[in-house]
Design a protein around this motif. Sequence first.
Motif, PDB file in Angstrom:
ATOM      1  N   LYS A  54       0.825  -1.204   0.000  1.00 46.37           N
ATOM      2  CA  LYS A  54       0.000   0.000   0.000  1.00 46.37           C
ATOM      3  C   LYS A  54       0.864   1.262   0.000  1.00 46.37           C
ATOM      4  O   LYS A  54       0.545   2.246  -0.687  1.00 46.37           O
ATOM      5  CB  LYS A  54      -0.926   0.002   1.209  1.00 46.37           C
ATOM      6  CG  LYS A  54      -2.060  -1.007   1.132  1.00 46.37           C
ATOM      7  CD  LYS A  54      -3.017  -0.856   2.304  1.00 46.37           C
ATOM      8  CE  LYS A  54      -4.183  -1.837   2.176  1.00 46.37           C
ATOM      9  NZ  LYS A  54      -5.133  -1.712   3.326  1.00 46.37           N
ATOM     10  N   GLN A  69       2.334   1.750  -3.414  1.00 44.41           N
ATOM     11  CA  GLN A  69       1.304   2.262  -4.313  1.00 44.41           C
ATOM     12  C   GLN A  69       1.092   3.759  -4.097  1.00 44.41           C
ATOM     13  O   GLN A  69       0.938   4.509  -5.059  1.00 44.41           O
ATOM     14  CB  GLN A  69      -0.012   1.514  -4.095  1.00 44.41           C
ATOM     15  CG  GLN A  69      -1.121   1.944  -5.068  1.00 44.41           C
ATOM     16  CD  GLN A  69      -2.415   1.176  -4.840  1.00 44.41           C
ATOM     17  OE1 GLN A  69      -2.471   0.234  -4.047  1.00 44.41           O
ATOM     18  NE2 GLN A  69      -3.466   1.582  -5.530  1.00 44.41           N
ATOM     19  N   LYS A  70       1.120   4.186  -2.826  1.00 47.28           N
ATOM     20  CA  LYS A  70       0.962   5.598  -2.516  1.00 47.28           C
ATOM     21  C   LYS A  70       2.101   6.428  -3.102  1.00 47.28           C
ATOM     22  O   LYS A  70       1.890   7.498  -3.683  1.00 47.28           O
ATOM     23  CB  LYS A  70       0.911   5.793  -0.994  1.00 47.28           C
ATOM     24  CG  LYS A  70       0.638   7.227  -0.555  1.00 47.28           C
ATOM     25  CD  LYS A  70      -0.747   7.683  -0.978  1.00 47.28           C
ATOM     26  CE  LYS A  70      -1.060   9.072  -0.470  1.00 47.28           C
ATOM     27  NZ  LYS A  70      -2.392   9.536  -0.893  1.00 47.28           N
ATOM     28  N   GLU A  89       3.904   5.676  -5.693  1.00 42.66           N
ATOM     29  CA  GLU A  89       3.726   5.700  -7.141  1.00 42.66           C
ATOM     30  C   GLU A  89       2.671   6.727  -7.535  1.00 42.66           C
ATOM     31  O   GLU A  89       2.824   7.426  -8.546  1.00 42.66           O
ATOM     32  CB  GLU A  89       3.333   4.311  -7.646  1.00 42.66           C
ATOM     33  CG  GLU A  89       3.291   4.211  -9.170  1.00 42.66           C
ATOM     34  CD  GLU A  89       3.033   2.790  -9.663  1.00 42.66           C
ATOM     35  OE1 GLU A  89       2.814   2.630 -10.868  1.00 42.66           O
ATOM     36  OE2 GLU A  89       3.053   1.868  -8.822  1.00 42.66           O
ATOM     37  N   GLU A  90       1.610   6.829  -6.748  1.00 39.51           N
ATOM     38  CA  GLU A  90       0.542   7.787  -7.040  1.00 39.51           C
ATOM     39  C   GLU A  90       1.043   9.229  -7.002  1.00 39.51           C
ATOM     40  O   GLU A  90       0.546  10.079  -7.749  1.00 39.51           O
ATOM     41  CB  GLU A  90      -0.603   7.621  -6.037  1.00 39.51           C
ATOM     42  CG  GLU A  90      -1.417   6.348  -6.247  1.00 39.51           C
ATOM     43  CD  GLU A  90      -2.421   6.125  -5.121  1.00 39.51           C
ATOM     44  OE1 GLU A  90      -2.453   6.964  -4.179  1.00 39.51           O
ATOM     45  OE2 GLU A  90      -3.173   5.115  -5.178  1.00 39.51           O
ATOM     46  N   VAL A  91       2.013   9.508  -6.152  1.00 39.44           N
ATOM     47  CA  VAL A  91       2.535  10.883  -6.047  1.00 39.44           C
ATOM     48  C   VAL A  91       3.781  11.084  -6.912  1.00 39.44           C
ATOM     49  O   VAL A  91       4.445  12.115  -6.839  1.00 39.44           O
ATOM     50  CB  VAL A  91       2.834  11.253  -4.575  1.00 39.44           C
ATOM     51  CG1 VAL A  91       1.566  11.187  -3.749  1.00 39.44           C
ATOM     52  CG2 VAL A  91       3.940  10.384  -3.986  1.00 39.44           C
ATOM     53  N   GLY A  92       4.110  10.092  -7.756  1.00 38.40           N
ATOM     54  CA  GLY A  92       5.189  10.252  -8.728  1.00 38.40           C
ATOM     55  C   GLY A  92       6.556   9.798  -8.281  1.00 38.40           C
ATOM     56  O   GLY A  92       7.551  10.067  -8.959  1.00 38.40           O
ATOM     57  N   THR A 127       8.850   6.793  -7.994  1.00 39.28           N
ATOM     58  CA  THR A 127       8.926   5.412  -8.482  1.00 39.28           C
ATOM     59  C   THR A 127      10.315   4.797  -8.342  1.00 39.28           C
ATOM     60  O   THR A 127      10.510   3.645  -8.708  1.00 39.28           O
ATOM     61  CB  THR A 127       8.500   5.353  -9.955  1.00 39.28           C
ATOM     62  OG1 THR A 127       9.361   6.219 -10.731  1.00 39.28           O
ATOM     63  CG2 THR A 127       7.049   5.803 -10.132  1.00 39.28           C
ATOM     64  N   THR A 144       1.999  12.632   0.742  1.00 33.91           N
ATOM     65  CA  THR A 144       1.443  11.319   1.112  1.00 33.91           C
ATOM     66  C   THR A 144       0.476  11.351   2.304  1.00 33.91           C
ATOM     67  O   THR A 144      -0.317  10.439   2.477  1.00 33.91           O
ATOM     68  CB  THR A 144       2.589  10.357   1.465  1.00 33.91           C
ATOM     69  OG1 THR A 144       3.325  10.899   2.576  1.00 33.91           O
ATOM     70  CG2 THR A 144       3.521  10.159   0.279  1.00 33.91           C
TER      71      THR A 144
END
Length: 323
Positions: free
Chosen positions: A13, A16-17, A19-22, A24, A41
């Motif tokens: 999780k 994934q968070k 990755e959602e905010v860029g 990686t 985050t």
Amino acid sequence: MPELKDIKGLGAKSLQKLEEVGITSIEQLAGIDPAELSALTGWHKTKCEQYIQDAKNLSIEAIIPLKTAAQVDAERQSRVQYFSCGASDVDRILGGGVETDCILGVAGHLGSGKTNFCFTTGVHCIAAGRKVVYIETEPGIFRFSRVQEIAKHREIDIKPEDFLVVEARVIDNHPEKLLLAYDRVEKAVQQGMDVGLVCVDSFAAPLRSYYTGRQSLPERSKMIARHMSKLQQLAAKHNLAVILTDQVMSSPVADQATQARMEAIYGTQKVPVLGDTLLHSVTIWLALERRGKQKWRAVAFDAPHLPIGDAYYCIGPAGIQDL
């Protein structure tokens, strides 16, 4: 290289968070500010500080390697290419020609040969098996017939697809569009095009046209910094040479002491325009000036590895050439 999943406490999780905010890569996490990560985050700052510290501990040696001076020098010598500008004496004061992984600023007044310098260097870049991108910012400067004439007199075969052009009407005197031109070069290289030289002729024109008045100087400096950052990355990442042509201006103070100081610093009594942000961002500076009916002078007045030197040249059917 370690990955984000190697950081203790980062589960599916959390990954994934990120990755959602860029974020990686572990490099991105190691380089972000804890407060910024917390804001992105929603995690507690202490938690963010721990993740960032763990990322640094795992990856710092890979992200920031320490090499010996000999290693750096050997790697550079094995990678860097030199393209002749057409005049052997001018190549000499440049340390062997226009080098890749480098930004060369070419400053001069009207008729000093800046565009012919770009054309002649471009022809030699093509002779070395690489392509040229010429970014025209002032309408009507680029003439393929002149490039062909230079190539013919130098007995170098060139094809139209080896000399690519971004036209001035596309740039439209807009600094943001000029930035997009660099992105276009980046995309072409990523698609397999071997670009060895990028010429921006002239770099000064859109910036002076768009930012007018002293009140705009801070914003102009910020924009110049953005341009230079992109060009430095382009040159280093793809081992290509960048030539920026720049206009010059007379010193507003005309006393002899000031003129002598200007000539000692810049090689001539003309000062490159656009200010210190540009002056300090360019790797090597070359000043061009006309010294007679068929005689021109070049001065390499700033380079990290070269002494101040001057050379004479002429401009003829073969472009920039020896006297």
